[in-house]
Structures are given as structure tokens and as C-alpha cells.
Design a protein around this motif. Structure first.
Motif, mmCIF file in Angstrom:
data_model
loop_
_atom_site.group_PDB
_atom_site.id
_atom_site.type_symbol
_atom_site.label_atom_id
_atom_site.label_comp_id
_atom_site.label_asym_id
_atom_site.label_seq_id
_atom_site.Cartn_x
_atom_site.Cartn_y
_atom_site.Cartn_z
ATOM 1 N N LEU A 280 0.828 -1.211 0.000
ATOM 2 C CA LEU A 280 0.000 0.000 0.000
ATOM 3 C C LEU A 280 0.863 1.262 0.000
ATOM 4 O O LEU A 280 0.531 2.251 -0.676
ATOM 5 N N ILE A 281 1.960 1.247 0.739
ATOM 6 C CA ILE A 281 2.849 2.407 0.768
ATOM 7 C C ILE A 281 3.464 2.634 -0.614
ATOM 8 O O ILE A 281 3.533 3.775 -1.098
ATOM 9 N N THR A 282 3.885 1.555 -1.269
ATOM 10 C CA THR A 282 4.514 1.689 -2.577
ATOM 11 C C THR A 282 3.556 2.256 -3.609
ATOM 12 O O THR A 282 3.910 3.187 -4.356
ATOM 13 N N VAL A 283 2.354 1.732 -3.672
ATOM 14 C CA VAL A 283 1.401 2.259 -4.652
ATOM 15 C C VAL A 283 0.982 3.681 -4.279
ATOM 16 O O VAL A 283 0.723 4.518 -5.153
ATOM 17 N N GLY A 284 0.969 3.990 -2.989
ATOM 18 C CA GLY A 284 0.648 5.351 -2.565
ATOM 19 C C GLY A 284 1.700 6.350 -3.005
ATOM 20 O O GLY A 284 1.373 7.449 -3.491
ATOM 21 N N VAL A 285 2.974 5.983 -2.866
ATOM 22 C CA VAL A 285 4.059 6.861 -3.316
ATOM 23 C C VAL A 285 3.988 7.059 -4.826
ATOM 24 O O VAL A 285 4.136 8.180 -5.337
ATOM 25 N N GLY A 286 3.724 5.972 -5.553
ATOM 26 C CA GLY A 286 3.593 6.088 -6.999
ATOM 27 C C GLY A 286 2.435 6.987 -7.404
ATOM 28 O O GLY A 286 2.550 7.814 -8.317
ATOM 29 N N GLY A 287 1.302 6.846 -6.715
ATOM 30 C CA GLY A 287 0.150 7.696 -6.997
ATOM 31 C C GLY A 287 0.436 9.156 -6.703
ATOM 32 O O GLY A 287 0.004 10.052 -7.441
ATOM 33 N N LEU A 288 1.185 9.402 -5.629
ATOM 34 C CA LEU A 288 1.549 10.777 -5.275
ATOM 35 C C LEU A 288 2.430 11.404 -6.350
ATOM 36 O O LEU A 288 2.217 12.551 -6.766
ATOM 37 N N LEU A 289 3.408 10.642 -6.834
ATOM 38 C CA LEU A 289 4.299 11.161 -7.872
ATOM 39 C C LEU A 289 3.532 11.482 -9.156
ATOM 40 O O LEU A 289 3.714 12.548 -9.754
ATOM 41 N N SER A 290 2.673 10.551 -9.579
ATOM 42 C CA SER A 290 1.883 10.800 -10.786
ATOM 43 C C SER A 290 0.891 11.930 -10.565
ATOM 44 O O SER A 290 0.581 12.685 -11.492
ATOM 45 N N GLY A 291 0.404 12.060 -9.332
ATOM 46 C CA GLY A 291 -0.550 13.123 -9.021
ATOM 47 C C GLY A 291 0.039 14.512 -9.111
ATOM 48 O O GLY A 291 -0.685 15.495 -9.309
ATOM 49 N N VAL A 292 1.361 14.609 -8.960
ATOM 50 C CA VAL A 292 2.024 15.919 -9.104
ATOM 51 C C VAL A 292 2.712 16.017 -10.473
ATOM 52 O O VAL A 292 3.695 16.726 -10.647
ATOM 53 N N HIS A 293 2.171 15.264 -11.425
ATOM 54 C CA HIS A 293 2.546 15.349 -12.839
ATOM 55 C C HIS A 293 3.892 14.716 -13.170
ATOM 56 O O HIS A 293 4.505 15.060 -14.184
ATOM 57 N N LEU A 294 4.362 13.815 -12.329
ATOM 58 C CA LEU A 294 5.495 12.974 -12.697
ATOM 59 C C LEU A 294 4.904 11.656 -13.177
ATOM 60 O O LEU A 294 4.771 10.694 -12.422
ATOM 61 N N ASP A 295 4.525 11.633 -14.459
ATOM 62 C CA ASP A 295 3.715 10.537 -14.979
ATOM 63 C C ASP A 295 4.374 9.169 -14.877
ATOM 64 O O ASP A 295 3.692 8.143 -14.886
ATOM 65 N N TRP A 296 5.693 9.132 -14.779
ATOM 66 C CA TRP A 296 6.398 7.860 -14.682
ATOM 67 C C TRP A 296 6.257 7.239 -13.295
ATOM 68 O O TRP A 296 6.537 6.055 -13.111
ATOM 69 N N GLY A 297 5.830 8.028 -12.305
ATOM 70 C CA GLY A 297 5.849 7.591 -10.914
ATOM 71 C C GLY A 297 5.027 6.351 -10.631
ATOM 72 O O GLY A 297 5.536 5.380 -10.042
ATOM 73 N N LEU A 298 3.765 6.357 -11.042
ATOM 74 C CA LEU A 298 2.895 5.226 -10.746
ATOM 75 C C LEU A 298 3.301 3.966 -11.499
ATOM 76 O O LEU A 298 3.401 2.888 -10.881
ATOM 77 N N PRO A 299 3.553 4.043 -12.823
ATOM 78 C CA PRO A 299 4.011 2.825 -13.500
ATOM 79 C C PRO A 299 5.305 2.269 -12.911
ATOM 80 O O PRO A 299 5.445 1.054 -12.753
ATOM 81 N N ALA A 300 6.248 3.150 -12.572
ATOM 82 C CA ALA A 300 7.517 2.685 -12.004
ATOM 83 C C ALA A 300 7.285 1.998 -10.658
ATOM 84 O O ALA A 300 7.853 0.925 -10.389
ATOM 85 N N ALA A 301 6.458 2.611 -9.814
ATOM 86 C CA ALA A 301 6.171 2.015 -8.509
ATOM 87 C C ALA A 301 5.495 0.665 -8.659
ATOM 88 O O ALA A 301 5.802 -0.285 -7.919
ATOM 89 N N LEU A 302 4.592 0.553 -9.618
ATOM 90 C CA LEU A 302 3.891 -0.710 -9.819
ATOM 91 C C LEU A 302 4.825 -1.805 -10.333
ATOM 92 O O LEU A 302 4.688 -2.964 -9.947
ATOM 93 N N TRP A 303 5.774 -1.443 -11.186
ATOM 94 C CA TRP A 303 6.714 -2.461 -11.670
ATOM 95 C C TRP A 303 7.632 -2.937 -10.547
ATOM 96 O O TRP A 303 7.916 -4.136 -10.432
ATOM 97 N N VAL A 304 8.082 -2.006 -9.721
ATOM 98 C CA VAL A 304 8.884 -2.407 -8.556
ATOM 99 C C VAL A 304 8.067 -3.328 -7.664
ATOM 100 O O VAL A 304 8.539 -4.389 -7.218
ATOM 101 N N LEU A 305 6.827 -2.934 -7.416
ATOM 102 C CA LEU A 305 5.959 -3.728 -6.550
ATOM 103 C C LEU A 305 5.613 -5.071 -7.175
ATOM 104 O O LEU A 305 5.494 -6.075 -6.464
#
Length: 209
Positions: free
Chosen positions: A156-181
Motif C-alpha cells: 500500500l505504501i509503494t502504490v501510494g508513493v507512486g500515486g503521489l508522484l503521478s498526481g504531481v505530474h510525474l507521470d512515470w511515478g505510478l508505472p515505475a512504482a507498480l513495476w517495482v511492486l
């Protein structure tokens, strides 16, 4: 180290949550009602906002709703301990919440053209459910299975960090977090299966001795 940090953080949060738990119990609110309310909140945040691309709003709602997981446990402890049904309900609704979170971000990535991110989301969704199932099945067979590099809090923390990054317009954040996870979740499945195998083998050897 992660487990030590988690225990310390949980102890600190308990001191904050306990007065709220006592107040709710005095008002006649049951731990099971809090469990259901928290899950409804997660569904609203994930499906109502996250799946539509409102990642920051969804993240805030999901995070606040997820805190009820500690609140209902504290209430159960203060009221004399968790009931069998309460433990069953809590575990079952955790699976519902996890599916909503990962399903929502996977859907959003798919409809916005982040197809490889959506693939990672599907792996996380599937592997996460298997991680939980393996533990439940092992415990049902009388074994323990509290191992793994990516248990529920880490997921949950990992997907949350990814969502936060994408939410501030770092579009790579969520996909990257999901691949790590996704990688960590698959590793966790393997760790748990191996852990159960070793216990089963030791039990067989003891029986044959």
C-alpha cells in the motif's frame, strides 16, 4: 528492519488512536462497523476518484480510510478482544480494499494509454491476492507464513508513493512504482511458498523419525 520500523510506528499510532477508540466504544459504535466504514471509504477513494485520475484526492481518502484498520483493532482489544467473525470480516474486507485500489490504478493507466503500467498493475493485483491466500491457506493447515519482502503495508505504501508522484505530474511515478511492486510481490509469493514447503518437509521428517 522494515518490520522493526513497522512495529515502532504502529506503537506510536496506537497511542494516538486509543482515545478515539474509547470514545467510539462509549458511543456504542462496534469494531465491525468501523471495519465496514473504512472499506467503504477506500472504495470511494479508489473507484470514485483514483480510477478517474484524481490521484491525490483518492490517495488522501484511501489513506484516511485505511487508518481505520488500526482503529477497529484497537477497539476490539479494548472491548475484550477480537471475535472470530470480526477477524474474518477484517481479513475479507482487506482483500476487497486491495482489489479496489489496484483495480482502480490499473484501469486509470489503461484508459490513459500507459499500457505497460497497466500490465504491472494487473501483476500486482494478482500477486497481492496470492500473497494473502498463501498465508491464509498455510495458517489453515496449521503452519505459519509471516514472511515476505512485500507484505500488505509495503504494498500500500509503494502504490501510494507512486500515486503521489503521478498526481504531481510525474507521470512515470505510478508505472515505475507498480513495476517495482510487481517484482517484489512475485518474490514474496515465492518466499511464502518456500517457507511453507520447508515447514511441511520438517513435519514430514519428524513424523518419519
Amino acid at each position: 528492519m522494515a518490520k522493526i520500523f513497522r512495529v515502532s510506528a504502529r506503537a506510536g499510532m496506537t497511542r494516538v488512536v486509543e482515545p478515539v477508540a474509547r470514545r467510539l466504544l462509549r458511543l456504542g459504535v462496534s469494531p465491525n462497523a468501523v471495519t465496514v466504514a473504512g472499506t467503504v471509504g477506500v472504495l470511494v477513494g479508489a473507484l470514485g476518484f483514483g480510477a478517474r485520475g484524481h490521484l491525490i484526492t483518492g490517495l488522501v481518502i484511501v489513506t484516511l480510510s485505511a487508518l481505520t484498520d488500526m482503529l477497529d483493532g484497537t477497539m476490539a482489544r479494548l472491548s475484550g478482544g477480537s471475535t472470530t467473525f470480526g477477524a474474518f470480516l477484517d481479513s475479507s474486507l482487506d482483500r476487497v480494499a486491495d482489489a479496489a485500489i489496484f483495480g482502480a490504478v490499473t484501469y486509470w493507466l489503461a484508459v490513459t494509454g500507459h499500457h505497460w503500467g497497466a500490465v504491472a498493475g494487473l501483476i500486482c493485483l494478482t500477486a497481492g491476492q496470492i500473497v494473502s491466500y498463501v498465508k491464509a491457506r498455510a495458517e489453515g493447515l496449521g503452519m505459519t507464513c509471516n514472511v515476505g519482502i512485500a507484505e500488505r503495508p509495503e504494498r500500500l505504501i509503494t502504490v501510494g508513493v507512486g500515486g503521489l508522484l503521478s498526481g504531481v505530474h510525474l507521470d512515470w511515478g505510478l508505472p515505475a512504482a507498480l513495476w517495482v511492486l510487481a517484482v517484489l510481490s512475485v518474490v514474496t509469493v515465492a518466499q511464502r511458498i518456500l517457507h511453507v514447503y520447508r515447514q511441511s518437509r520438517r513435519a514430514t521428517q519428524s513424523a518419519d523419525a
